[in-house]
Design a protein around this motif. Structure first.
Motif: not given
Ligand code: T4K
Length: 384
Positions: A76, A79-80, A139, A163, A165, A167, A186-188, A206, A208
């Protein structure tokens, strides 16, 4: 109900049953992979097994990039950082504390959004009123493997240029409509902690479909190194070890078997708990594919005749470690209750669930006989 009433119950369990007892793949396969690690003397830093597991997981999750990391919390944070979030980030308070800690640790301000009382995930209709010029991201948490309302969240994010994300700590092997979790936002970020459906002792990933973002995260998780002595980014140590990947490869082979056991346990609990007045069993009917890793009961004291906390205590007295995830909610935990007291009172559904949700043991180490006993204890307690 008090301690004396508890001891009136005629049934108990000999060996303690835990929520979160690890599911394990083939021990032999794990050992042979460990032998291989020792023979090659390659223990970390983008090793062969990490690469192998990344390849298998990206195929399984039908996603372009899967970057393994040392744990979900670090995932996490990476990602941030990689998405360059600043200022405020909208996040539910009904989640494990790590979701919010990751933001605060990165110097970001969590802005708590309430959840939907039925899905337990972020309520997208509550997002817009929380957005201001400092907001940089959202998030969402796929709690219990239940996918967030991704379409709504992402359309709001698009309008306000935020953005997203997710979790996905609980949601490995879950599918939202036609797409595997791992492909949204944007991603997980997944957690592969020992207590998770799929585990690598500690660990995470992560995922993406964004090539540039993936490349940046890969650099960042290895101190920013490109090549042997060329640092081109601010980085950190987010690497997964070969031993962790060995556990992952051994568990990956057993995924189907583990989900079968989880599903059997879920159906068995459901059969018993759905008929009990005062308990609302959280079912997974609306999810395209799930891992059945969490058995959730929402206890309504008025109709049940006792509170969730009393019921959890009774179960614990009987050697059943039911859990109050995620009591009392991040907004009421340190440091947030002190840092952001103005955010404590805006979350009625979060408070409702924090007071009522109980998680029951499942997984490989729980048999249907155990579930019979657990459900009998619950039934007898509610009737007393
Ligand atoms: N986001 C969400 C939504 C999460 O749920 C999590 C983690 C994260 C992010 C962060 O991911 P990581 O950084 O952890 O990868 C546990 C886990 O430690 C935590 O990973 C998990 N969520 C959370 C839901 O559960 P606790 O405080 O409940 O752990 P603990 O020590 O009480 O263990 C749970 C039960 O599992 C115990 O009753 C005993 C049993 N257990 C545990 C371990 C580690 C075993 O039987 N064997 C074991 O090896 O947090």
């Amino acid at each position: 109900m008090n301690q004396t009433q508890t001891s009136n119950l005629s049934i108990s369990i000999a060996e303690t049953l835990h929520v979160g007892r690890p599911n394990i793949g083939s021990y032999q396969r794990f050992l042979s992979l460990v032998e291989d690690i020792f023979e090659r003397r390659w223990f970390s830093n983008n090793g062969k097994l990490v690469n192998e597991l990344e390849f298998l997981l990206s195929e399984y999750l039908e996603v372009k990039h899967c970057i393994l990391v040392c744990n979900g919390t670090m995932g996490l944070q990476l990602a941030t950082k990689a998405l360059e979030l600043t200022g405020e980030v909208i996040v539910p308070a009904f989640t494990f504390i790590a979701t919010v800690h990751a933001l605060q640790w990165m110097g970001l301000k969590p802005i708590f959004v309430d959840v939907d009382p039925l899905t337990h995930t972020l309520d997208p209709d509550k997002i817009i009123s929380l957005i201001n010029e400092n907001t940089s991201g959202i998030i969402g948490v796929h709690l219990w493997g239940n996918p967030c309302a991704t379409e709504k969240i992402e359309s709001i994010a698009k309008i306000y240029d935020l953005k997203v994300i997710y979790d996905a700590a609980h949601a490995f092997s879950c599918r939202h409509q036609t797409k595997m979790i791992g492909n949204f936002g944007d991603c997980e970020v997944f957690s592969f902690h020992a207590t998770k459906f799929f585990q690598t002792f500690e660990g995470g990933a992560i995922t993406t479909n964004n090539d540039q973002l993936a490349q940046k995260i890969r650099l960042m998780k290895n101190f920013g190194f490109q090549g042997l002595d060329n640092v081109i980014e601010l980085g950190i140590n987010g690497k997964m070890t070969e031993i962790q990947a060995a556990m992952g490869l051994a568990c990956f082979e057993s995924l189907e078997e583990i989900v079968k056991i989880n599903r059997r346990n879920y159906e068995y609990y459901r059969q018993h708990l759905e008929e009990i007045t005062g308990i609302r069993f959280f079912n997974y009917d609306k999810i395209a594919q799930t891992n059945f890793q969490y058995i959730i009961a929402v206890v309504d004291a008025k109709t049940a005749g006792l509170t969730r906390d009393e019921l959890v205590q009774i179960l614990q007295d009987c050697n059943i470690r039911a859990r109050r995830y995620f009591y009392p909610g991040c907004h009421r935990s340190a440091p947030y209750r002190t840092l952001y007291p103005e955010q404590i009172t805006n979350l009625p559904n979060t408070d409702f669930l924090c007071e009522r949700v109980m998680v029951l043991p499942t997984g490989q180490s729980v048999s249907v006989r155990d579930i019979d006993v657990i459900c009998q204890i619950i039934k007898q307690s509610l009737q007393n």
